[in-house]
Design an enzyme around this catalytic site. Structure first.
Site, PDB file in Angstrom:
ATOM      1  N   GLU A 129      -2.664  -3.363   6.437  1.00 18.42           N
ATOM      2  CA  GLU A 129      -1.368  -3.856   6.797  1.00 18.42           C
ATOM      3  C   GLU A 129      -1.074  -2.827   8.054  1.00 18.42           C
ATOM      4  OE1 GLU A 129       1.096  -5.177   3.912  1.00 18.42           O
ATOM      5  OE2 GLU A 129       3.188  -5.834   5.246  1.00 18.42           O
ATOM      6  N   GLY A 269       3.364   3.262  -0.826  1.00 23.63           N
ATOM      7  CA  GLY A 269       2.878   3.475  -2.717  1.00 23.63           C
ATOM      8  C   GLY A 269       1.866   2.884  -3.130  1.00 23.63           C
ATOM      9  N   MET A 271      -0.730  -1.685  -2.044  1.00 23.30           N
ATOM     10  CA  MET A 271      -0.374  -2.407  -0.683  1.00 23.30           C
ATOM     11  C   MET A 271      -1.454  -3.667  -1.455  1.00 23.30           C
ATOM     12  SD  MET A 271      -1.106  -3.431   2.506  1.00 23.30           S
ATOM     13  CE  MET A 271      -1.450  -5.483   2.174  1.00 23.30           C
ATOM     14  N   GLU A 272      -0.802  -4.613  -1.406  1.00 21.78           N
ATOM     15  CA  GLU A 272      -1.071  -6.125  -2.164  1.00 21.78           C
ATOM     16  C   GLU A 272      -2.511  -6.471  -1.566  1.00 21.78           C
ATOM     17  OE1 GLU A 272       1.410  -5.581   0.223  1.00 21.78           O
ATOM     18  OE2 GLU A 272       1.939  -7.255   0.749  1.00 21.78           O
ATOM     19  N   ASN A 273      -3.985  -6.075  -0.790  1.00 22.65           N
ATOM     20  CA  ASN A 273      -4.837  -6.451  -0.378  1.00 22.65           C
ATOM     21  C   ASN A 273      -5.293  -8.086  -1.632  1.00 22.65           C
ATOM     22  OD1 ASN A 273      -5.286  -5.371   2.252  1.00 22.65           O
ATOM     23  ND2 ASN A 273      -5.659  -3.294   0.044  1.00 22.65           N
ATOM     24  N   HIS A 305       4.934  -5.919  -7.987  1.00 19.31           N
ATOM     25  CA  HIS A 305       5.434  -6.116  -6.567  1.00 19.31           C
ATOM     26  C   HIS A 305       4.091  -6.145  -5.623  1.00 19.31           C
ATOM     27  CE1 HIS A 305       7.197  -5.477  -2.471  1.00 19.31           C
ATOM     28  NE2 HIS A 305       6.328  -5.053  -1.965  1.00 19.31           N
ATOM     29  N   GLU A 306       3.183  -5.963  -6.269  1.00 18.13           N
ATOM     30  CA  GLU A 306       2.391  -5.719  -5.313  1.00 18.13           C
ATOM     31  C   GLU A 306       1.201  -7.492  -6.624  1.00 18.13           C
ATOM     32  OE1 GLU A 306       1.893  -4.752  -2.609  1.00 18.13           O
ATOM     33  OE2 GLU A 306       2.922  -2.571  -3.319  1.00 18.13           O
ATOM     34  N   HIS A 309       3.153 -10.496  -4.445  1.00 16.63           N
ATOM     35  CA  HIS A 309       2.373 -10.854  -3.499  1.00 16.63           C
ATOM     36  C   HIS A 309       2.044 -12.162  -3.466  1.00 16.63           C
ATOM     37  CE1 HIS A 309       5.087  -8.628   0.286  1.00 16.63           C
ATOM     38  NE2 HIS A 309       4.754  -6.894  -1.028  1.00 16.63           N
TER      39      HIS A 309
HETATM   40  N1  BES Z   1       3.305  -4.391   1.912  1.00  8.40           N
HETATM   41  C1  BES Z   1       3.431  -3.196   1.578  1.00  8.40           C
HETATM   42  C2  BES Z   1       2.660  -2.332   1.567  1.00  8.40           C
HETATM   43  C3  BES Z   1       2.765  -1.698   3.763  1.00  8.40           C
HETATM   44  C4  BES Z   1       4.015  -1.117   3.582  1.00  8.40           C
HETATM   45  C5  BES Z   1       1.860  -1.386   3.990  1.00  8.40           C
HETATM   46  C6  BES Z   1       4.250  -0.743   4.884  1.00  8.40           C
HETATM   47  C7  BES Z   1       1.636  -1.246   5.378  1.00  8.40           C
HETATM   48  C8  BES Z   1       2.814  -0.679   5.771  1.00  8.40           C
HETATM   49  C9  BES Z   1       3.104  -3.411  -0.359  1.00  8.40           C
HETATM   50  O1  BES Z   1       3.361  -4.535  -0.691  1.00  8.40           O
HETATM   51  C10 BES Z   1       5.084  -2.160  -0.217  1.00  8.40           C
HETATM   52  O2  BES Z   1       5.646  -2.751   0.070  1.00  8.40           O
HETATM   53  N2  BES Z   1       5.319  -1.842  -1.136  1.00  8.40           N
HETATM   54  C11 BES Z   1       5.796  -0.192  -1.646  1.00  8.40           C
HETATM   55  C12 BES Z   1       5.946  -0.032  -2.451  1.00  8.40           C
HETATM   56  C13 BES Z   1       7.062  -1.792  -2.758  1.00  8.40           C
HETATM   57  C14 BES Z   1       7.062  -1.333  -4.449  1.00  8.40           C
HETATM   58  C15 BES Z   1       8.278  -1.921  -2.424  1.00  8.40           C
HETATM   59  C16 BES Z   1       5.351   1.266  -0.733  1.00  8.40           C
HETATM   60  O3  BES Z   1       3.843   0.689  -0.594  1.00  8.40           O
HETATM   61  O4  BES Z   1       6.462   1.954  -0.714  1.00  8.40           O
HETATM   62 ZN    ZN Z   2       5.183  -5.531  -0.721  1.00  2.65          ZN
END
Ligand code: BES
Ligand code: ZN
Length: 887
Positions: A129, A269, A271-273, A305-306, A309
């Site tokens: 992502e 942080g 990733m929700e793969n 969170h993940e 998703h």
């Molecule tokens: N889908 C995102 C991870 C992501 C963010 C991938 C930007 C690529 C680019 C994931 O679900 C996410 O939001 N992660 C957050 C943590 C969350 C608890 C807010 C993160 O990685 O900061």
């Molecule tokens: Zn997210």
């Protein structure tokens, strides 16, 4: 550089459905850290819904070596396709289903951007992502192309005994020369950004979950062997999240296996793969002696969170990246609901509002302001912002509150039924809510398209004789880049009227036959609205925006005594905290003003009085008490200054902090003694609150450290059996110029040098220390063997903490802090542009500062514009410089 104009923007209005659909993808990886070969077989067919028939087939690809290209088994000659740095285009493809075979090679070890396939500590892993899959193979790398994937991973068995991908493991076998292979099948159609693979020597920590309907799900958490004793908390959190989503949204997990892998080098942080979440080890590994309460809470939130998703993001995904908040805002909201359910609701709310105000309000007020659903971007990675996430969550929260929990649930049920398996828009989500509730949310949509934080000006007047209390409410949203004129947005203003005895007064609007008790919501639609409350026998104090019912800024001319009253009695716990913060803010700003005009800062009387009362009778919830005893930080205070003077602000806050420390010393000791011993470490709300309270007291004691405080701090540092208490002591020591400081820092490093996550804490504490010489300290840390520019956690721990959490040192008058930051951005620009671009953020607010800082920040932005090559950094700098940036 990109094709055509180097940094050409992508526009929402240019969206076109894909010309070709993809049914299945068959991937074969010959994994090797130096050079991995990828064979991809795509079952494609023309999209009946495409704008025009017979369009060329366009595949994205970046930094790939093309080895083979076949259409229906026939090699394509060089003349039948074109390929450049960004895409592979085949102008003529059949007007019927066809198969494309693509063979490419990629270099994981040389991949420093940490997007696509890369290496981390001997493992091979992926991050796709938003647009990383195109670094793995040529592909329609857009979220509205969904397909079922079969993935075969083949690698050397010795180095990579564990081979993971999305879905279910369906076959495995031996290969030649010590190699082996595993095949995975994901039965759910997904966009490429949810693809993942991991290969390495990993230990599997297992658990199990039985779904509401009785299906058994295996939970596998993979780490390196030496971290296997740090998996329990994440697995517990995962089970809590699974149960909560069943109970609250009626959503079950849909595969028989849920995998999580901890990775040390990770841009984000987690990733929700699908079926294979990848986590920054910081947000998954925890043991009481290595992780703090904050880490435990973060892990619970991020794991949740993940997991959430899976429905909001994976089963239903985004049509295009402008819809990012459709999955992120909604999922952050769900995560906030979950965190509130796992602990105290008021504390959870305070913490999320703090994040919103700390990062999103400043963003909304600066040159990078954008709507929750942006309409244009150059680099989508730059739009994973507090606005898309935190404000997006607030907007969903307003919808939730407007429809009520049942109405919101009914709307979500409809959304899931109607759009399962599809890639949709924010509009589709709101329509589902409207239809299920028979409501019209037309005006509400403005929250997604209009940037800027609405300002609510509230004025009141009381007529004792008539027994009426009038409120006049005006809303105004300041102009933001590209949006000079704003329309009013619907604002749910939750409020109450508090009486002299501290209880809520009955609320009866003129013309109503009955009074409402407690909180009511005034729904504002227009620029100006008036409300008359009747039947009042005393002058009430309005408690406005209870529970922070909308992401707005409230301006009301509270008197000190009124704020003190609310801080002591408001029936809404959020507003009780808010009143105390407002009181502190008002006086700290007044002190900063005084310093700015040559005066000296003191501890303001109303603050002393408020803290005295708090120390005498702290709120029953220790976590709430700890937050009430915290002064608003300099970053947040700065937002309220006409022109930001970081020195004056720091001096004012320091005067208050040290004043409180000195004058209330006995109270701090008593507080600490009362809450210190929480027994063996448990991550439970009450114990967490008590540790927070005792450590807040310690921090005040160390703000004006006498011998007793230093001894107590050192003792806690040495004796603590958990990282929360040990780190609190170290933080207090690192912020004080005391002889114990170097001793403690050395001892900590000595003890934890082999533990990267703990070393990150050691680095961050020093980088964020307000002691003089911050720039030199950061330079020394960057030369320390524990530091590495290639590990995002290390960069965040040192540079991130310095630039974002150390205003006093970062804004040093000679500009050395800014220079240091820009130097690091330039170093990272060619290696990891995503991380580099994120570091630019603190410089983007340059126009708000006193002239010499403004000039110094501007100079660094100019230097970045000249020298940075990535579109990521380029876009941030252009936006920061505004019109002046357009050459
Ligand atoms: N889908 C995102 C991870 C992501 C963010 C991938 C930007 C690529 C680019 C994931 O679900 C996410 O939001 N992660 C957050 C943590 C969350 C608890 C807010 C993160 O990685 O900061
Ligand atoms: Zn997210």
């Amino acid at each position: 550089m990109r094709e055509g104009s180097p940094h050409a923007p992508v526009r929402l209005t240019d969206y076109q459905p894909p010309a070709y659909l993809l049914d299945t993808v068959d991937l074969h990886f010959q994994l090797d850290p130096g050079r991995t070969r990828v064979r991809s077989q795509l079952a494609l067919r023309p999209n009946p819904a495409a704008e025009e028939a017979g369009a060329p087939l366009v595949l994205h690809g970046r930094e790939l070596e093309l080895l083979r290209l076949e259409l229906d088994g026939e090699a394509l000659t060089r003349a039948t396709y074109s390929v450049d740095a960004e895409r592979l285009i085949i102008p003529e493809v059949p007007d019927r289903p066809f198969t494309l075979t693509v063979e490419t090679a990629t270099r994981p070890e040389a991949n420093t951007a940490l997007e696509g396939l890369y290496t981390s500590g001997g493992k091979l892993c992926t991050q796709c992502e938003p647009e990383g899959f195109r670094r793995i193979t040529y592909f329609p790398d857009r979220p509205d192309v969904l397909a079922c994937y079969t993935v075969t991973l083949e690698a050397e068995r010795e180095e990579y005994p564990v081979l993971l991908a999305n879905g279910n493991r369906v076959a495995a076998g031996e290969g030649e020369e010590g190699r082996h292979w595993v095949r995975w099948e994901d039965p759910f159609p997904k966009p490429s950004y949810l693809f993942a693979l991991v290969a390495g020597d990993l230990t599997c920590c297992t658990d199990r979950f039985t779904t509401a309907s009785g299906r058994e799900v295996d939970l596998h958490l993979y780490t390196e062997a030496h971290n296997a004793d740090r998996a329990d908390h994440a697995l517990t959190s995962l089970k809590q999240a699974m149960r909560w989503d069943e109970e609250t949204y009626g959503r079950e997990y849909d595969l028989d296996l849920y995998q999580i892998v901890a990775v040390d080098d990770f841009n984000m942080g987690a990733m929700e793969n699908k079926g294979l979440n990848l986590f920054n080890s910081q947000f998954v590994l925890a043991r009481p002696d290595t992780a703090t309460d904050a880490d435990y809470a973060n892990i619970q939130a991020v794991v949740g969170h993940e997991y959430f998703h899976n429905w909001t993001g994976n089963r239903i995904t985004c049509r295009d990246w402008f819809q990012l908040s459709l999955k992120e805002g909604l999922t952050v909201f769900r995560e906030q609901q979950f965190s509130a359910a796992m602990g105290s609701e008021a504390v959870a709310r305070i913490d999320s509002v703090d994040r919103l105000r700390g990062a999103q309000f400043p963003e909304d007020a600066g040159p990078t302001a954008h709507p929750v659903r942006p309409s244009e971007y150059v680099e989508i990675n730059n739009f994973y912002t507090p606005t898309v996430y935190e404000k997006g969550a607030e907007v969903v929260r307003m919808l939730h509150n407007a429809l009520g929990p049942e109405g919101f649930r009914a709307g979500c049920d409809r959304y899931f039924e109607r759009f399962d398996g599809r890639a949709v828009t924010v509009e589709d989500f709101i329509t589902a809510l409207e239809e299920a509730n028979d409501r019209d949310l037309r005006q509400f949509r403005r929250w997604y398209t209009q940037a800027g934080t609405p300002q609510l000006e509230v004025r009141s007047s009381f007529d004792a004789e008539a027994g009426t209390f009038d409120l006049c409410v005006r809303q105004h949203t300041p102009a933001t880049p590209d949006q000079p004129h704003k329309e009013p947005v619907p604002i749910p203003l939750a409020m109450g009227l508090v009486g002299a005895d501290g209880a809520d007064l009955p609320l009866q609007l003129e013309g109503e036959s009955e009074a409402v008790h407690g909180t009511r919501v005034l729904l504002l639609h227009y620029e100006e609205e008036r409300f008359r409350f009747t039947g009042l026998t005393e002058e009430p104090i309005p408690s406005l925006l209870r529970g922070f019912s909308a992401p707005v800024e409230v301006d009301y001319p509270y008197r000190d005594a009124e704020l003190a009253h609310l801080a002591g009695h408001d029936g809404d716990l959020f507003n009780r905290w808010e009143a105390g913060q407002r009181l502190a803010r008002t006086h700290l700003l007044a002190q900063a003003e005084a310093v700015g005009s040559g005066g000296e800062a003191v501890l303001p009387d109303p603050l002393r009085a408020a803290f005295t009362r708090l120390l005498e009778a702290p709120p029953a919830d220790a976590a709430l008490a700890a937050r009430a005893l915290m002064l608003p930080d300099e970053g947040q205070l700065a937002e309220y200054m006409e022109t930001i003077d970081p020195d004056a602000l720091h001096a004012a806050r320091e005067a208050a902090r040290t004043g409180l420390a000195r004058e209330l010393r006995d109270g701090w000791w008593a507080l600490r003694d009362r809450f210190r011993d929480t027994g063996p470490y448990r991550f439970e709300p009450e114990a967490v609150g008590q540790r927070a309270l005792a450590n807040t007291a310690l921090a005040y004691l160390m703000a004006e450290p006498d011998e007793a405080a230093r001894a107590a701090c050192m003792e806690q540092f040495r004796q603590a059996d958990n990282m929360t208490d040990q780190l609190a002591a170290l933080r207090a020591l690192a912020a004080a110029d005391v002889p114990e400081r170097p001793e403690a820092l050395d001892a900590f490093y000595e003890r934890w040098q082999d533990d990267p996550l703990v070393v990150d804490k050691w680095l961050a504490i020093q980088a964020a220390s307000p002691l003089p010489g911050g720039v030199e300290r950061v330079q020394a840390l960057m030369d320390h063997p524990a530091f590495s520019l290639t590990n995002p956690n290390k960069v965040r721990a040192v540079i991130g903490a310095f630039a974002m959490r150390n205003p006093a040192q970062f804004h040093r008058p000679d500009g050395a802090g800014y220079r240091l930051l820009a130097d690091v951005v330039l170093e990272l620009d060619g290696r990891n542009p995503q991380i580099a671009a994120r570091l630019v953020k603190p410089l983007t607010r340059w126009r708000r500062f006193v002239p010499e800082r403004e000039a110094a920040m501007h100079a660094e932005l100019e230097r970045l514009r000249e020298r940075a090559g990535s579109p990521d950094v380029g876009e941030m700098v252009d936006r920061a410089l505004g019109d002046e940036g357009e050459a």
